[in-house]
Write a protein that holds these residues in place. Structure first.
Motif, PDB file in Angstrom:
ATOM      1  N   ASN A  87      10.906  50.976  19.615  1.00 12.90           N
ATOM      2  CA  ASN A  87      11.920  49.923  19.685  1.00 12.90           C
ATOM      3  C   ASN A  87      11.932  49.209  21.028  1.00 12.90           C
ATOM      4  OD1 ASN A  87      12.874  50.054  17.054  1.00 12.90           O
ATOM      5  ND2 ASN A  87      14.364  51.655  17.536  1.00 12.90           N
ATOM      6  N   ARG A  90       9.241  46.558  20.580  1.00 11.45           N
ATOM      7  CA  ARG A  90       9.645  45.510  19.630  1.00 11.45           C
ATOM      8  C   ARG A  90      10.791  44.664  20.177  1.00 11.45           C
ATOM      9  NH1 ARG A  90      12.888  45.944  14.251  1.00 11.45           N
ATOM     10  NH2 ARG A  90      12.188  44.116  13.100  1.00 11.45           N
ATOM     11  N   ASP A  91      11.793  45.316  20.738  1.00  8.32           N
ATOM     12  CA  ASP A  91      12.940  44.574  21.275  1.00  8.32           C
ATOM     13  C   ASP A  91      12.527  43.676  22.435  1.00  8.32           C
ATOM     14  OD1 ASP A  91      14.472  45.874  19.389  1.00  8.32           O
ATOM     15  OD2 ASP A  91      15.380  47.284  20.819  1.00  8.32           O
ATOM     16  N   GLN A 169      13.006  44.468   9.190  1.00  9.68           N
ATOM     17  CA  GLN A 169      13.627  45.650   9.793  1.00  9.68           C
ATOM     18  C   GLN A 169      13.475  46.875   8.889  1.00  9.68           C
ATOM     19  OE1 GLN A 169      14.938  46.291  12.861  1.00  9.68           O
ATOM     20  NE2 GLN A 169      15.047  48.390  12.108  1.00  9.68           N
ATOM     21  N   TRP A 172       9.980  48.087   9.239  1.00 10.95           N
ATOM     22  CA  TRP A 172       9.806  48.735  10.549  1.00 10.95           C
ATOM     23  C   TRP A 172      10.325  50.168  10.504  1.00 10.95           C
ATOM     24  CZ3 TRP A 172       7.244  48.330  14.916  1.00 10.95           C
ATOM     25  CH2 TRP A 172       7.735  48.886  16.102  1.00 10.95           C
ATOM     26  N   THR A 173      11.487  50.347   9.922  1.00  6.77           N
ATOM     27  CA  THR A 173      12.062  51.694   9.819  1.00  6.77           C
ATOM     28  C   THR A 173      11.158  52.602   8.998  1.00  6.77           C
ATOM     29  OG1 THR A 173      14.300  50.815  10.012  1.00  6.77           O
ATOM     30  CG2 THR A 173      14.079  53.009   9.045  1.00  6.77           C
TER      31      THR A 173
END
Length: 198
Positions: A87, A90-91, A169, A172-173
Motif C-alpha cells: 500500500n 500504491r498510495d 481496489q 488489489w485486495t
C-alpha cells in the motif's frame, strides 16, 4: 549570477514537484530554469544536465518512499507487513505519479548501490522473513513482489483497470490475498534433472 538559495537539493525537490504536475519525462533543466525564472546556464553549477537532474529526483523519491515504508512496517509482520508495504507503493504512486515514475529510473550500479533502493530491498526481505523463505527462493519472492506491486500500480495509473468491473481496489485486495497464500505455500525447488550418460 546564480540566484541565492538554489542548491542541487532544492532543484531536485522542485523537479519532483514539477514531475507530479507535468510528468517525469517532461522534467528538464530548461523547464526548471523557467520555474525559477533564471537562465538555464545558472543551473549548471548545481546539476550537470537533465539526466543528472532526473537521477537526483529519483534518489530523492527512493528515499521518500523508503521512509514511508519503514514507518508503515514498524511493528508489523506476515500478511500485515506485506499489505502495508504494497500500500505504501500504491498510495505514493497515486498521490505522486510523476515522482513514482522517477523511482523507476534506471540508475548506474554505483549510484543504485548507494541509494535508498537498498533499503527497499532490505524491507522487502524483512517482510519475507515472516514466510520462512531461504535463498534462492527469497530472491525469487523479492522479484515476484516487486513485479506485482509495480506492475499493478503502473497499469492502474495508465487507466488499465478503469473500464471494467470489479473495482480496482477489490482486485488489489484479492491480489494481496493471493500473494500471501502463495508465499505461505511457496513451492519446493524442483530436484535437478538427472544427467544422461551415453
Amino acid at each position: 549570477m546564480v540566484r541565492v538559495g538554489l542548491t542541487a537539493e532544492r532543484l531536485a525537490l522542485a523537479g519532483a514537484e514539477l514531475a507530479d504536475e507535468v510528468g517525469f519525462e517532461q522534467v528538464t533543466v530548461s523547464a526548471l530554469a523557467r520555474r525559477f525564472d533564471v537562465k538555464v546556464a545558472s543551473l549548471y553549477s548545481h546539476v550537470r544536465n537533465s539526466h543528472d537532474l532526473k537521477t537526483r529526483i529519483a534518489l530523492l523519491v527512493l528515499a521518500e518512499m523508503a521512509d514511508r515504508a519503514a514507518s508503515a512496517l514498524a511493528g508489523r509482520a506476515g500478511k500485515d507487513a506485506l499489505v502495508a508495504l504494497a500500500n505504501v507503493y500504491r498510495d505514493y504512486a497515486r498521490a505522486h505519479p510523476g515522482r513514482y515514475a522517477a523511482s523507476r529510473l534506471r540508475l548506474d550500479p554505483a549510484t543504485a548501490a548507494a541509494s535508498a533502493g537498498v533499503r527497499h530491498a532490505q524491507m522487502t526481505r524483512a517482510v519475507l522473513r515472516g514466510y520462512d523463505l531461504t535463498e534462492p527462493d527469497q530472491t525469487h519472492a523479492v522479484r515476484l513482489l516487486g513485479s506485482t506491486f509495480h506492475g499493478y500500480v503502473s497499469l492502474e495509473l495508465a487507466g488499465g483497470f478503469s473500464h471494467s468491473t470489479p473495482d480496482s481496489q477489490e482486485s488489489w485486495t484479492r491480489v494481496l490475498d493471493a500473494l500471501d497464500a502463495l508465499l505461505r505455500a511457496w513451492p519446493a525447488a524442483a530436484p535437478p534433472a538427472p544427467s544422461h550418460v551415453s
